[in-house]
Design a protein around this motif. Structure first.
Motif, PDB file in Angstrom:
ATOM      1  N   PRO A  15      -2.938   3.292  -7.265  1.00 64.16           N
ATOM      2  CA  PRO A  15      -2.176   2.098  -6.879  1.00 64.16           C
ATOM      3  C   PRO A  15      -1.449   2.304  -5.559  1.00 64.16           C
ATOM      4  N   ALA A  16      -1.478   1.288  -4.716  1.00 67.94           N
ATOM      5  CA  ALA A  16      -0.768   1.349  -3.441  1.00 67.94           C
ATOM      6  C   ALA A  16       0.735   1.329  -3.676  1.00 67.94           C
ATOM      7  N   GLU A  17       1.456   2.058  -2.858  1.00 67.52           N
ATOM      8  CA  GLU A  17       2.906   2.075  -2.993  1.00 67.52           C
ATOM      9  C   GLU A  17       3.530   0.748  -2.582  1.00 67.52           C
ATOM     10  N   ASN A  18       2.884   0.075  -1.641  1.00 71.85           N
ATOM     11  CA  ASN A  18       3.440  -1.174  -1.121  1.00 71.85           C
ATOM     12  C   ASN A  18       2.397  -2.287  -1.238  1.00 71.85           C
ATOM     13  N   PRO A  19       2.110  -2.757  -2.447  1.00 76.16           N
ATOM     14  CA  PRO A  19       1.106  -3.819  -2.616  1.00 76.16           C
ATOM     15  C   PRO A  19       1.586  -5.120  -1.983  1.00 76.16           C
ATOM     16  N   ARG A  20       0.644  -5.852  -1.367  1.00 69.78           N
ATOM     17  CA  ARG A  20       1.012  -7.108  -0.726  1.00 69.78           C
ATOM     18  C   ARG A  20      -0.245  -7.858  -0.289  1.00 69.78           C
ATOM     19  N   VAL A  21      -0.049  -9.093   0.130  1.00 67.19           N
ATOM     20  CA  VAL A  21      -1.158  -9.895   0.624  1.00 67.19           C
ATOM     21  C   VAL A  21      -1.102  -9.924   2.144  1.00 67.19           C
ATOM     22  N   PHE A  22      -2.257 -10.162   2.751  1.00 65.46           N
ATOM     23  CA  PHE A  22      -2.367 -10.265   4.194  1.00 65.46           C
ATOM     24  C   PHE A  22      -3.002 -11.616   4.517  1.00 65.46           C
ATOM     25  N   SER A  23      -2.269 -12.438   5.205  1.00 61.86           N
ATOM     26  CA  SER A  23      -2.749 -13.752   5.629  1.00 61.86           C
ATOM     27  C   SER A  23      -2.768 -14.725   4.453  1.00 61.86           C
ATOM     28  N   HIS A  24      -2.833 -16.000   4.766  1.00 60.09           N
ATOM     29  CA  HIS A  24      -2.908 -17.045   3.738  1.00 60.09           C
ATOM     30  C   HIS A  24      -4.350 -17.388   3.393  1.00 60.09           C
ATOM     31  N   ILE A  25      -5.331 -16.692   3.987  1.00 60.88           N
ATOM     32  CA  ILE A  25      -6.746 -16.987   3.751  1.00 60.88           C
ATOM     33  C   ILE A  25      -7.038 -16.860   2.261  1.00 60.88           C
ATOM     34  N   SER A  26      -7.677 -17.891   1.714  1.00 61.61           N
ATOM     35  CA  SER A  26      -7.917 -17.906   0.269  1.00 61.61           C
ATOM     36  C   SER A  26      -9.267 -18.535  -0.032  1.00 61.61           C
ATOM     37  N   ARG A  27      -9.734 -18.306  -1.262  1.00 61.17           N
ATOM     38  CA  ARG A  27     -10.910 -18.956  -1.818  1.00 61.17           C
ATOM     39  C   ARG A  27     -10.552 -19.384  -3.235  1.00 61.17           C
ATOM     40  N   ARG A  28     -10.855 -20.630  -3.568  1.00 57.89           N
ATOM     41  CA  ARG A  28     -10.570 -21.181  -4.894  1.00 57.89           C
ATOM     42  C   ARG A  28      -9.085 -21.054  -5.260  1.00 57.89           C
ATOM     43  N   GLY A  29      -8.228 -21.123  -4.243  1.00 51.90           N
ATOM     44  CA  GLY A  29      -6.793 -21.121  -4.473  1.00 51.90           C
ATOM     45  C   GLY A  29      -6.151 -19.764  -4.626  1.00 51.90           C
ATOM     46  N   TYR A  30      -6.935 -18.653  -4.426  1.00 53.36           N
ATOM     47  CA  TYR A  30      -6.385 -17.299  -4.576  1.00 53.36           C
ATOM     48  C   TYR A  30      -6.563 -16.515  -3.268  1.00 53.36           C
ATOM     49  N   HIS A  31      -5.573 -15.702  -2.960  1.00 52.51           N
ATOM     50  CA  HIS A  31      -5.621 -14.927  -1.720  1.00 52.51           C
ATOM     51  C   HIS A  31      -6.812 -13.968  -1.727  1.00 52.51           C
ATOM     52  N   LEU A  32      -7.447 -13.854  -0.561  1.00 53.99           N
ATOM     53  CA  LEU A  32      -8.587 -12.938  -0.436  1.00 53.99           C
ATOM     54  C   LEU A  32      -8.173 -11.547  -0.006  1.00 53.99           C
ATOM     55  N   LEU A  33      -7.249 -11.455   0.928  1.00 54.42           N
ATOM     56  CA  LEU A  33      -6.914 -10.172   1.539  1.00 54.42           C
ATOM     57  C   LEU A  33      -5.616  -9.645   0.936  1.00 54.42           C
ATOM     58  N   LYS A  34      -5.759  -8.682   0.046  1.00 54.25           N
ATOM     59  CA  LYS A  34      -4.591  -8.141  -0.623  1.00 54.25           C
ATOM     60  C   LYS A  34      -4.765  -6.644  -0.841  1.00 54.25           C
ATOM     61  N   SER A  48       7.673  10.395   2.175  1.00 54.68           N
ATOM     62  CA  SER A  48       8.782  10.929   1.386  1.00 54.68           C
ATOM     63  C   SER A  48       8.329  12.127   0.582  1.00 54.68           C
ATOM     64  N   GLU A  49       9.229  13.052   0.358  1.00 50.79           N
ATOM     65  CA  GLU A  49       8.916  14.255  -0.396  1.00 50.79           C
ATOM     66  C   GLU A  49       8.724  13.937  -1.877  1.00 50.79           C
ATOM     67  N   GLU A  50       9.542  13.062  -2.422  1.00 47.81           N
ATOM     68  CA  GLU A  50       9.482  12.758  -3.848  1.00 47.81           C
ATOM     69  C   GLU A  50       9.071  11.301  -4.033  1.00 47.81           C
ATOM     70  N   LYS A  51       7.983  11.083  -4.756  1.00 50.29           N
ATOM     71  CA  LYS A  51       7.479   9.729  -4.939  1.00 50.29           C
ATOM     72  C   LYS A  51       7.797   9.175  -6.325  1.00 50.29           C
ATOM     73  N   GLY A  52       8.243  10.044  -7.220  1.00 47.90           N
ATOM     74  CA  GLY A  52       8.546   9.577  -8.561  1.00 47.90           C
ATOM     75  C   GLY A  52       7.341   8.956  -9.235  1.00 47.90           C
ATOM     76  N   GLU A  53       7.529   7.769  -9.797  1.00 46.08           N
ATOM     77  CA  GLU A  53       6.444   7.094 -10.497  1.00 46.08           C
ATOM     78  C   GLU A  53       5.332   6.693  -9.551  1.00 46.08           C
ATOM     79  N   SER A  54       5.644   6.554  -8.257  1.00 45.04           N
ATOM     80  CA  SER A  54       4.617   6.215  -7.266  1.00 45.04           C
ATOM     81  C   SER A  54       3.999   7.455  -6.653  1.00 45.04           C
ATOM     82  N   TYR A  55       4.181   8.596  -7.332  1.00 44.51           N
ATOM     83  CA  TYR A  55       3.691   9.897  -6.874  1.00 44.51           C
ATOM     84  C   TYR A  55       4.069  10.116  -5.424  1.00 44.51           C
TER      85      TYR A  55
END
Length: 623
Positions: free
Chosen positions: A69-88, A616-623
């Protein structure tokens, strides 16, 4: 300050084409490809499927598949298909190729199995990936029997999860010393530690690529002592990729949605993974074509680039944790394990994470990429304040249309050493070649050592595994004349020569390259004053294929001549027979640049930047 260099002179017609007085009918004195004995029956039974060559460096090669899992999940751009973001960005997926310890492939594998495992070249699930390639290439389900008859059984010649090497190789390689060099140990070079610390490379694939599509290139670097992180971008630039989700805790769909404002449709929720296919731009599906009057879809390509940069940062954080000895935490969250789509049953079983502590450098990274990945590399180099750990870049056959003009701020211009290697097919694309030349001039204006060359007889896929696995298709339809294995040799040799010149000694990776590379002096090739045109295709085939005026004379005769010269040892080899040089920084200026860097000018600020790097040296739950 501008660093003096020789740059090719060109002549232009009114239509922008470059003419030359130099003929380019054949590659007269090309060397024989390096020998790479096959591994096992699967590679020997070539009539059933195509095989990848073994790696020519002195190290055996290991590989690990990691998706976390990415430490900083997010979407990029408003580009979508069928109402859902494509670039995430939800997870980051990579294959790490690396120098493997003695005994890799012999006895039981690290997980205790009787048989060592290797990754399939076509990513799992293979039939679905084959269909996706067919859609990307415009041939539909015809791709399934094509892959099934050729590469469905092909495996990468790197073993899963062996310990990393802890020995210096002998001053030799596979080509000259044979297979036994992979089980020989050399003395540490003067001034180096008893056990090697390997240089790190991050590789970005092009459109239609995956983390395995450049396994020959990445594995070659690993065989010469690099730890190579080959990313699989989830930006809709590959034929198909699968994004897994954890069943509980970090990485679940619900956790990703709450943390990164990410959305999922009902189909994704039901099957617990995302399926991302190649994104064709709306109303401009062929924006990659040189003949496309609309140009590139700037909104989509810019958003994809930003997603790619974020993935590189995420991958670097994972690599940092592995290097710090925290690989167990990475393994805990790995989603490429049994029970997840696209994974093998081995996962990361048997990995000795303590052996990875301090095993590779993390501050002097090489960034490299092909096509769109090369354009990604340029953006990394232009953002040195963001990617403080990157010291040099290599761009293979860059797609110049997506490159933005340089900014007025010098800090956002390329100031790191840069090597560009073109295919001959892309060299004939005028606007693309001009874009590449502008990058060379940008780097030179900032005082960085810079080279640009073209490998003769090659096409755009010659720097990937496709030309090796499908040589007849590349020869018949794309008119490739270079031996695909030799083309790989030339790309690797030129890259290693570049890195030997610009990387730091005593801990920077330079000694590792010097130990076993074959220096063919490719970067000393004389400058080509004018661009050749003899193999320039008609406009409708520009950048896609070469023009071969006389097939027999261009293919058969050169092969016969080369065999005769090799047998009689009478060949007068010149690197210019196989590559053309367009930009070259002279040796005395490279030396002056090294001395300036080594004198401490700028080093204090760079050291401070390293210390403040966003890891960071310590990632905790985000390793």
């Amino acid at each position: 300050m501008s660093l003096p260099a020789r740059i090719t002179g060109t002549k232009s017609n009114e239509d922008g084409r470059r003419n030359s007085v130099i003929g380019a009918r054949k590659i007269p004195n090309a060397k024989k490809p390096k020998s790479r004995p096959p591994i096992g029956l699967r590679n020997k039974v070539g009539f059933l499927h195509h095989a990848l060559p073994n790696y020519s460096g002195p190290y055996s090669v290991g590989a690990m598949d990691i998706e976390v899992p990415a430490e900083n999940p997010r979407v990029f751009s408003h580009i979508s298909r069928r109402g859902y973001h494509l670039l995430k960005l939800e997870t980051v997926l990579m294959t790490i190729y690396y120098p493997a310890a003695f005994g890799s492939g012999a006895g039981r594998d690290p997980s205790g199995s009787k048989k060592w495992s290797r990754e399939t070249w076509l990513p799992r699930p293979r039939f679905k990936t084959a269909k996706a390639y067919g859609k990307f290439a415009g041939i539909g389900n015809m791709a399934v029997p094509l892959f099934a008859a050729t590469t469905m059984l092909t495996k990468i010649p790197a073993f899963r999860n062996p310990p990393p090497a802890s020995h210096w190789p002998p001053p030799n390689n596979y080509r000259h010393g044979g297979a036994e060099v992979k089980n020989q140990e050399g003395q540490p070079p003067p001034g180096e530690s008893e056990e090697p610390v390997f240089p790190l490379m991050i590789f970005s694939h092009g459109l239609g690529g995956t983390r395995t599509a450049y396994s020959s290139l990445c594995g070659e670097f690993a065989s010469y002592g690099f730890v190579v992180c080959a990313l699989e971008h989830r930006d809709g630039s590959g034929p198909r990729t699968y994004v897994n989700h954890a069943k509980e805790g970090l990485g679940t769909m619900e956790e990703r949605e709450s943390k990164g404002h990410i959305d999922h449709d009902e189909k994704q929720r039901k099957r617990k993974y995302d399926e991302i296919d190649y994104i064709f731009p709306k109303r401009n599906p062929k924006d990659t074509s040189p003949l496309n009057e609309k140009g590139v879809d700037r909104e989509l390509r810019d958003a994809q680039t930003q997603l790619r940069l974020a993935e590189i940062e995420e991958a670097y954080n994972v690599l940092y944790q592995i290097r710090q000895g925290n690989g167990g935490a990475v393994m805990k969250h790995n989603l490429r394990r049994k029970g997840h789509i696209g994974a093998s049953s081995r996962g990361l079983d048997g990995v000795n994470w303590s052996a990875w502590k301090d095993r590779f450098h993390y501050k002097r990274v090489t960034i490299a990429g092909h096509s769109f990945g090369a354009a990604t590399t340029v953006e990394v180099l232009r953002n040195a304040d963001r990617f403080k750990y990157v010291e040099q870049g290599i761009i293979y056959d860059i797609w110049g249309a997506v490159i933005k003009p340089p900014t007025d701020e010098p800090r956002h211009r390329i100031s790191a050493p840069l090597l560009g290697i073109n295919s001959e097919a892309f060299m004939y694309w005028p606007s693309n070649f001009n874009a590449v030349m502008s990058l060379m001039e940008e780097a030179l204006s900032q005082g960085a050592p810079t080279w640009l060359c073209t490998v003769r007889g090659t096409v755009h896929v010659s720097q990937s595994d496709f030309s090796i696995l499908y040589p007849r298709i590349c020869s018949l339809f794309l008119k490739m004349t270079a031996n695909p294995n030799r083309a790989l040799d030339l790309n690797i040799s030129a890259s290693l020569e570049f890195l030997k010149d610009v990387m730091r000694g005593n801990g920077g990776g330079k000694a590792m390259i010097e130990r076993s590379m074959t220096n063919e002096a490719l970067l000393n090739t004389e400058i080509l004053e004018d661009l050749p045109t003899e193999h320039r295709p008609d406009d409708k085939w520009i950048a896609a294929r070469l023009k071969i005026p006389h097939e027999f004379r261009s293919r058969v005769i050169p092969q016969v001549v080369r065999k005769i010269k090799r047998k009689g040892n009478r060949g007068q080899y010149n690197p210019g027979d196989e590559i053309w040089m367009h930009v070259r920084t002279e040796a005395e200026h490279v030396k002056a640049w090294r001395e300036k860097r080594g004198s401490g000018i700028g080093d204090r600020d760079r050291k401070k930047e390293y210390e403040n790097a966003s890891v960071s040296e310590e990632k905790g739950e985000s390793y």
